[in-house]
Design an enzyme around this catalytic site. Structure first.
Site, short mmCIF file in Angstrom:
data_model
loop_
_atom_site.label_atom_id
_atom_site.label_comp_id
_atom_site.label_asym_id
_atom_site.label_seq_id
_atom_site.Cartn_x
_atom_site.Cartn_y
_atom_site.Cartn_z
N GLU A 25 53.12 23.48 -105.56
CA GLU A 25 51.47 23.55 -105.22
C GLU A 25 51.36 24.60 -106.00
O GLU A 25 52.16 25.83 -105.63
CB GLU A 25 51.19 22.81 -104.00
CG GLU A 25 51.43 23.77 -102.56
CD GLU A 25 50.89 23.39 -102.35
OE1 GLU A 25 49.73 24.13 -102.87
OE2 GLU A 25 50.51 23.74 -100.73
N ASP A 48 36.78 14.38 -90.21
CA ASP A 48 37.61 15.40 -90.81
C ASP A 48 39.12 14.97 -90.82
O ASP A 48 39.89 15.46 -89.85
CB ASP A 48 37.30 17.13 -90.75
CG ASP A 48 37.80 18.35 -91.66
OD1 ASP A 48 38.29 17.90 -91.88
OD2 ASP A 48 37.29 19.20 -91.35
N SER A 54 42.60 15.61 -93.72
CA SER A 54 42.80 15.69 -94.92
C SER A 54 43.64 15.18 -95.94
O SER A 54 44.05 13.99 -95.47
CB SER A 54 44.28 16.54 -94.45
OG SER A 54 44.50 16.90 -96.13
N LYS A 77 49.22 22.38 -90.52
CA LYS A 77 48.79 23.96 -90.25
C LYS A 77 48.97 24.24 -88.68
O LYS A 77 48.25 22.47 -88.10
CB LYS A 77 47.67 24.47 -90.41
CG LYS A 77 48.73 25.01 -92.53
CD LYS A 77 47.27 25.36 -93.00
CE LYS A 77 48.19 26.18 -94.18
NZ LYS A 77 48.79 25.12 -95.11
#
Length: 305
Positions: A28, A141, A143, A162
């Protein structure tokens, strides 16, 4: 090699490797465009690609240049994403917008995995995966990485998610989305900066060959999800777990006091952790990434046979 759809450009080395059935590893670019300061980001990007080449694998760093998704950035294009003032973060939903507006962008895990799979690449490495944010029961919320990986059959190496995220809720979502998660030589789910997040994993693998067998089993069953390989940072190089927990608690309290919410939360917390650790978290981040790139290259070779 499957023919990539219109609107995706392959770098010359990547195209030749895919045509020959040679191993390719997708990388990425948001870690470079948005995660690291300049000029460190370019140094890391070039060093990571060389690390992959030294392992006998062709690197394919993905990004968006003038609105065009590129699978295998040239050195000049990589430098552009690392140094240009106007580089946006591009997830899957942003691809048509970036294309229409001819934007430059670093691709997230979701966009990288989606584009890499469309190009015929079967393995990808990243640092930490996106997941469910703390307080998501109220904010929803989460991802876009998770939803995309549920429908993108690629093997993805990461050091868990994370630790600023809700790791338990993320693991629950991965189970709900039918995304297999295996520990690499561990039954503990890593927490990015630390080797053990405190959560157990049901399954583990011991080698790159095991990962290739797992991916083949997924394909033979006709399942569409990614396979996630959780690769912990070396315990000798992790943040001290007690120190990590204290700094994270302070960061969360600071975000709450400042009224930080939504998409501003993650960069705020990561910046706070970096400053509070005197830059040590950044060095651990890079150790994590190098380890995942190394394992991803091994798996890419095993998958290519």
């Amino acid at each position: 090699m499957q023919t990539p759809p219109r609107g995706i450009r392959l770098g010359d080395d990547v195209r030749r490797a895919l045509e020959a059935g040679a191993p390719v590893l997708a990388l990425e670019s948001t870690i470079l465009s948005h995660g690291l300061p300049s000029p460190r980001n370019l140094e890391v990007g070039l060093a990571s690609e060389q690390q992959v080449r030294d392992a006998g694998v062709v690197p394919a760093t993905l990004g968006v240049i003038d609105g065009e998704p590129v699978v295998g950035l040239s050195p000049a294009e990589l430098e552009r994403l690392c140094t240009a003032a106007e580089v946006v973060k591009v997830s899957v939903r942003d691809l048509p917008i970036a294309r229409a507006k001819r934007l430059d962008g670093g691709t997230t895990v979701a966009a990288t995995a989606w584009l890499a799979h469309r190009a015929g690449i079967r393995v990808m490495s990243t640092g930490g995966l996106g997941g469910v944010h703390r307080g998501a029961s109220e904010t929803f919320d989460e991802s876009a990485d998770l939803g995309t990986l549920a429908t993108t059959p690629i093997t993805l190496v990461s050091a868990g998610v994370k630790s600023i995220l809700d790791i338990g809720a993320t693991l629950e979502r991965l189970e709900t989305l039918n995304i297999p998660v295996v520990g690499y030589r561990t039954n503990r789910y890593p927490g990015f900066y630390i080797a053990d997040s405190g959560f157990a994993l049901d399954y583990r693998i011991e080698s790159a060959a095991d990962a290739a067998v797992l991916a083949l089993a997924r394909d033979e069953l006709g399942l569409a999800s990614a396979v996630l390989v959780a690769n912990p940072v070396d315990e000798a190089k992790q943040l001290d777990p007690a120190f990590h927990d204290r700094v994270l608690a302070e960061a969360l309290a600071a975000a709450s006091d400042a009224g930080i919410t939504g998409h501003d939360t993650t960069p705020f917390l990561l910046d706070y952790v970096q400053r509070a650790t005197g830059g040590r978290s950044l060095e651990v981040n890079l150790e994590v990434y190098r380890g995942n790139v190394a394992l991803g290259a091994e798996i890419a070779r095993a998958v290519a046979g």
